[in-house]
Design a protein around this motif. Structure first.
Motif, PDB file in Angstrom:
ATOM      1  N   PHE A  61       3.848  -8.788  -1.756  1.00 49.64           N
ATOM      2  CA  PHE A  61       4.296  -9.194  -3.095  1.00 49.64           C
ATOM      3  C   PHE A  61       5.746  -8.801  -3.254  1.00 49.64           C
ATOM      4  CE2 PHE A  61       5.213  -7.608  -7.383  1.00 49.64           C
ATOM      5  CZ  PHE A  61       4.947  -8.727  -8.164  1.00 49.64           C
ATOM      6  N   GLU A  96       9.200  -9.220  -6.262  1.00 52.52           N
ATOM      7  CA  GLU A  96       9.609  -9.680  -7.580  1.00 52.52           C
ATOM      8  C   GLU A  96      11.015  -9.160  -7.883  1.00 52.52           C
ATOM      9  OE1 GLU A  96       7.268 -10.092 -11.670  1.00 52.52           O
ATOM     10  OE2 GLU A  96       7.505  -8.009 -11.059  1.00 52.52           O
ATOM     11  N   CYS A  98       3.250 -15.358  -5.411  1.00 55.01           N
ATOM     12  CA  CYS A  98       4.634 -15.014  -5.763  1.00 55.01           C
ATOM     13  C   CYS A  98       5.600 -15.696  -4.793  1.00 55.01           C
ATOM     14  CB  CYS A  98       4.833 -13.500  -5.750  1.00 55.01           C
ATOM     15  SG  CYS A  98       4.870 -12.763  -4.114  1.00 55.01           S
ATOM     16  N   SER A 109      -0.102  -3.703  -3.793  1.00 57.02           N
ATOM     17  CA  SER A 109      -0.183  -4.584  -4.963  1.00 57.02           C
ATOM     18  C   SER A 109      -1.652  -4.911  -5.237  1.00 57.02           C
ATOM     19  CB  SER A 109       0.599  -5.866  -4.700  1.00 57.02           C
ATOM     20  OG  SER A 109      -0.058  -6.630  -3.698  1.00 57.02           O
TER      21      SER A 109
END
Ligand code: ZN
Length: 252
Positions: free
Chosen positions: A180, A182, A218, A235
């Protein structure tokens, strides 16, 4: 975890020495077993209790779906964690019961920690049920888990822990696309299965990290000047994959 002692020994039986012991099927909600061994040199850095706390939190912040145990001290031919897995030395030691003492391989992750610096690449490796990673000195410098946020800026200890978790993830059948990431302001938050890959050279990324979107949905973006921000816990998506894993294929 669906892995049983039987499936571990079946998978190592290819080496021709392990006997197949009785099997007890574990429930889907059973805890993940992580057993951590150290080389003699790695054992000189005193960080076991702190490391155990971090690995427990990483797999399960609530703490009841992971069992982290000390395997013991192992006499290896080198501190090259990657080489010890790829050459078969560490998997064979597990299969042949050469790890010594009262301990034996566990069903899920058997991780060897070595004293090699994390500045030397490759830093570790993970194949089904078996992993190894360097960084014992850096790991010993981790703050106690209760004083350490789950997401932190880059440091040697945090990076060593994230790579350790990354190799445990491989040992449980996860790959890089299960990670993951971000963007967050001038930082890029990365989970253990992503780790430092976005900052690698294009050649390395093409070979190891040719992914545009994570299995969690994602988008895998380029850092574009953002600094790494390291998740020291798996995650949600990685944790789900870990608990879904039923693999028992032969690693060697
Ligand atoms: Zn990897």
């Amino acid at each position: 975890m669906g892995l049983t002692r039987r499936s571990f020994f079946l998978s190592v039986a290819a080496l021709g020495s392990a006997s197949v012991s009785g099997a007890t099927l574990s429930s889907p909600d059973a805890a993940v077993n992580v057993k951590i061994w150290f080389t003699e040199e790695a054992m000189e850095y005193d960080g076991w209790e702190t490391l155990r706390g971090h690995v427990e939190r990483a797999f399960d912040p609530a703490g009841d779906r992971v069992i982290v145990e000390h395997g013991g001290v192992v006499d290896t031919s080198s501190e090259d964690a990657y080489g010890l897995v790829q050459s078969g030395e560490w998997p064979k030691m597990l299969a042949q019961g050469a790890v010594g003492g009262p301990t034996e391989p566990c069903d899920d992750v058997n991780l060897l920690v070595t004293a090699r610096s994390m500045n030397e690449f490759p830093t570790g490796a993970g194949i089904p049920h078996v992993a190894a990673v360097g960084g014992a000195k850096a790991l010993a410098d981790l703050p106690p888990v209760e004083k350490c946020p789950e997401v932190v800026g880059w440091s040697n200890p945090a990076y060593a822990l994230q790579v350790l978790l990354h190799e445990c993830g491989h040992a449980l059948g996860l790959d890089h696309r299960d990670g993951f990431m971000e963007p967050a302001g001038d930082e890029l938050v990365v989970s253990p299965m992503v780790s430092g890959y976005p900052w690698e050279t294009e050649a390395v990324r093409e070979q190891q990290f040719d992914v545009e979107r994570g299995s969690c949905g994602c988008e895998f973006v380029r850092p574009e000047g953002r600094a790494p921000r390291l998740m020291l816990v798996f995650s949600d998506c990685e944790r789900e994959r870990i608990h879904e894993y039923e693999g028992s294929y032969r690693p060697w």
